[in-house]
Design a protein around this motif. Structure first.
Motif, PDB file in Angstrom:
ATOM      1  N   ALA A  91       0.809  -1.222   0.000  1.00 62.24           N
ATOM      2  CA  ALA A  91       0.000   0.000   0.000  1.00 62.24           C
ATOM      3  C   ALA A  91       0.842   1.272   0.000  1.00 62.24           C
ATOM      4  O   ALA A  91       0.384   2.316  -0.472  1.00 62.24           O
ATOM      5  CB  ALA A  91      -0.942   0.010   1.203  1.00 62.24           C
ATOM      6  N   VAL A  92       2.069   1.212   0.528  1.00 59.12           N
ATOM      7  CA  VAL A  92       2.914   2.417   0.540  1.00 59.12           C
ATOM      8  C   VAL A  92       3.764   2.537  -0.720  1.00 59.12           C
ATOM      9  O   VAL A  92       4.606   3.429  -0.823  1.00 59.12           O
ATOM     10  CB  VAL A  92       3.835   2.467   1.788  1.00 59.12           C
ATOM     11  CG1 VAL A  92       3.021   2.496   3.062  1.00 59.12           C
ATOM     12  CG2 VAL A  92       4.833   1.319   1.780  1.00 59.12           C
ATOM     13  N   GLY A  93       3.544   1.640  -1.671  1.00 64.01           N
ATOM     14  CA  GLY A  93       4.246   1.731  -2.947  1.00 64.01           C
ATOM     15  C   GLY A  93       5.337   0.703  -3.127  1.00 64.01           C
ATOM     16  O   GLY A  93       6.166   0.828  -4.042  1.00 64.01           O
ATOM     17  N   GLY A  94       5.372  -0.327  -2.255  1.00 59.22           N
ATOM     18  CA  GLY A  94       6.384  -1.367  -2.369  1.00 59.22           C
ATOM     19  C   GLY A  94       7.670  -0.998  -1.662  1.00 59.22           C
ATOM     20  O   GLY A  94       7.924   0.172  -1.358  1.00 59.22           O
ATOM     21  N   HIS A  95       8.489  -2.026  -1.384  1.00 59.65           N
ATOM     22  CA  HIS A  95       9.724  -1.771  -0.629  1.00 59.65           C
ATOM     23  C   HIS A  95      10.678  -0.848  -1.383  1.00 59.65           C
ATOM     24  O   HIS A  95      11.485  -0.147  -0.783  1.00 59.65           O
ATOM     25  CB  HIS A  95      10.416  -3.098  -0.298  1.00 59.65           C
ATOM     26  CG  HIS A  95      10.882  -3.856  -1.498  1.00 59.65           C
ATOM     27  ND1 HIS A  95      12.064  -3.604  -2.126  1.00 59.65           N
ATOM     28  CD2 HIS A  95      10.296  -4.864  -2.197  1.00 59.65           C
ATOM     29  CE1 HIS A  95      12.211  -4.418  -3.146  1.00 59.65           C
ATOM     30  NE2 HIS A  95      11.148  -5.197  -3.217  1.00 59.65           N
ATOM     31  N   GLU A  96      10.551  -0.813  -2.720  1.00 62.74           N
ATOM     32  CA  GLU A  96      11.435   0.066  -3.484  1.00 62.74           C
ATOM     33  C   GLU A  96      11.088   1.536  -3.305  1.00 62.74           C
ATOM     34  O   GLU A  96      11.879   2.418  -3.664  1.00 62.74           O
ATOM     35  CB  GLU A  96      11.390  -0.293  -4.974  1.00 62.74           C
ATOM     36  CG  GLU A  96      10.029  -0.138  -5.623  1.00 62.74           C
ATOM     37  CD  GLU A  96       9.118  -1.355  -5.445  1.00 62.74           C
ATOM     38  OE1 GLU A  96       8.009  -1.345  -6.002  1.00 62.74           O
ATOM     39  OE2 GLU A  96       9.533  -2.305  -4.747  1.00 62.74           O
ATOM     40  N   ASN A  97       9.916   1.828  -2.713  1.00 65.05           N
ATOM     41  CA  ASN A  97       9.530   3.221  -2.463  1.00 65.05           C
ATOM     42  C   ASN A  97       9.887   3.667  -1.048  1.00 65.05           C
ATOM     43  O   ASN A  97       9.613   4.792  -0.666  1.00 65.05           O
ATOM     44  CB  ASN A  97       8.011   3.399  -2.677  1.00 65.05           C
ATOM     45  CG  ASN A  97       7.587   4.859  -2.666  1.00 65.05           C
ATOM     46  OD1 ASN A  97       8.270   5.718  -3.226  1.00 65.05           O
ATOM     47  ND2 ASN A  97       6.473   5.151  -2.007  1.00 65.05           N
ATOM     48  N   VAL A  98      10.496   2.782  -0.270  1.00 67.69           N
ATOM     49  CA  VAL A  98      10.782   3.086   1.131  1.00 67.69           C
ATOM     50  C   VAL A  98      12.241   3.476   1.318  1.00 67.69           C
ATOM     51  O   VAL A  98      13.142   2.707   0.993  1.00 67.69           O
ATOM     52  CB  VAL A  98      10.448   1.870   2.024  1.00 67.69           C
ATOM     53  CG1 VAL A  98      10.769   2.187   3.484  1.00 67.69           C
ATOM     54  CG2 VAL A  98       8.985   1.483   1.872  1.00 67.69           C
TER      55      VAL A  98
END
Length: 460
Positions: free
Chosen positions: A15-22
């Motif tokens: 929901a937050v855009g995947g681990h690549e967005n973190v």
């Protein structure tokens, strides 16, 4: 088969855009705090609808997901499965200056809060044991336990330097070494002698940095730029030792000649402000904190008061900023939740209200805030009224804390340093908050709403 915490961790990351967005993720007692690369990607509504999620707060450059007591288990699943590499917080480039400052303070102090609270509670328990003659304050057991409680505060410049280095992405060990300079026995001895100190002809201000809060943060803030410079000018063949050598040689005099004294002057200014408020309007801070703590918690700003509270302890030996007002507010949340539990017709809301109210009694209010009072609106107003009323009492009778702790029933020992009357005043504040929160919630009423299916497990 994955457990529910692993599933929740997976769902949140999607929901937050995947681990690549973190960029990073850390957690406090009740929240996962994400710093994202692209803040347009998260699906806030989807996260809020997830089973076990109590709310979402976007503040201080962070996407904060309120999970309540099971946050550590979800964070463990994120770490265990290597969904995200845990790194230091990084604010978004377009964030406001205030957001960056608050985000930095939050990231620096969040890792230290458990240790500070634990040490504070040891000191409070020792006060309790000596007051009831269970333990002699001259015994070796008392001295050793008191040393344990004092250690984090004595070495606070080092711990803050390391935590600041993680936040500012600079070498934490060089930062720790510079922070250690401020409390090194040789430097402390030179200051204690009271004679003029110079470094290469430049005067060094005679300052004791024990339990210093502001100087180590300012020092490491500058260190990040010095580190970049030293890496740039160091030949690659000797960079591994030459760059840190330059950093120490540059930062040490900056620390004790410029930045350390500047931080000390800021601390002196805070002392003047504290003294003025204590003498002229000591009721003001507890009233404001008692009234507006729910709003601070909603935005995640409550952690930003920690450095000022620690500075107050260092300057005065006691605290009035967080303890009395937050105790009033947290217990007001409990009283309001109990009123909702008594009045609501919805069985699931009744369970949630009583559960959240019980949790609030011990100082953890996110379940009450997001699950009950904020959701029902008017009870939140009742909480603010009750918190302000109990805070006013605390201010008028000069309630003080003498150690850090979570502001709930278990915090009563931290008031013992001011004598038994200070504890009695705290108990009265608790009663005012509970009773006023309960009664005003019943008077204002609320529109009963049905708890959605995805939230019903909060009541279990």
């Amino acid at each position: 088969m994955s457990n529910k915490y692993e599933k929740l961790a997976n769902d949140i990351l999607v929901a937050v855009g995947g681990h690549e967005n973190v960029n990073s993720v850390i957690h406090c007692m009740t929240r996962l705090r994400f710093v994202l690369k692209d803040n347009s990607l998260p699906n806030k509504e989807a996260v809020e609808a997830m089973s076990g999620v109590q709310g979402v707060v976007i503040s201080c450059g962070q996407f904060q997901i309120v999970l309540g007591p099971h946050v550590a288990k979800v964070a463990a699943e994120i770490s265990k499965n290597n969904f995200v590499e845990e790194v230091v917080n990084d604010e978004e480039e377009n964030a406001s200056a205030l957001s960056k400052v608050l985000g930095a303070i939050s990231a620096i102090f969040q890792p230290l809060i458990p240790a500070i609270s634990g040490a504070g509670m040891i000191k409070a328990v020792l006060t309790l044991l000596t007051a009831f003659k269970v333990l002699d304050n001259t015994s070796q057991t008392f001295i050793l336990l008191n040393t344990v409680s004092d250690t984090i505060f004595y070495f606070l410049p080092i711990l803050l330097a390391v935590s600041s280095a993680r936040r500012f992405k600079t070498d934490p060990y060089v930062a720790g070494a510079i922070g250690g300079l401020l409390i090194h026995p040789a430097f402390v001895s030179m200051v204690a002698q009271g004679e003029a100190i110079t470094f290469m002809g430049m005067p060094v201000k005679l300052i004791s940095y024990g339990a210093a809060v502001i100087p180590p943060i300012l020092i490491v803030f500058i260190q990040q730029y010095v580190e970049k410079f030293t890496i740039k000018v160091s030949p690659s063949t000797i960079r591994i030792f030459f760059a840190p050598l330059l950093q120490l040689l540059i930062m040490a005099p900056i620390a004790i000649i410029v930045v350390g004294p500047l931080g000390s002057y800021i601390g002196d200014l805070l002392y003047v402000v504290f003294e003025f408020l204590n003498n002229e309007a000591r009721w003001l801070i507890p009233v404001l904190m008692g009234t507006f703590t729910p709003l601070f918690v909603m935005t995640g700003m409550h952690i930003s008061f920690m450095p000022v509270q620690l500075a107050q302890y260092a300057a005065l030996g006691y605290g009035t900023l967080l303890g009395p007002g937050m105790l009033a507010s947290n217990l007001a949340q409990a009283g309001s939740c109990f009123a909702v539990g008594v009045r609501t017709k919805d069985k699931d809301m009744k369970k949630i209200a009583f559960s959240a109210g019980t949790t609030a009694l011990f100082g953890v209010t996110e379940p009450a805030l997001y699950g009950v009072t904020l959701k029902l609106k008017r009870p939140l107003l009742a909480v603010m009224i009750a918190g302000g009323a109990a805070g006013l009492w605390g201010g008028l009778v000069n309630m003080r804390t003498y150690a850090s702790s979570v502001a709930g029933l278990t915090a009563l020992p931290v008031y013992l340093g001011g004598g038994i009357q200070n504890v009695i005043n705290a108990v009265i504040a608790i009663v005012i908050a509970l009773v006023v929160g309960f009664i005003v919630t019943l008077i204002l009423g609320f529109e009963d709403i049905e708890v959605t299916e995805t939230k019903k497990d909060m009541a279990k």
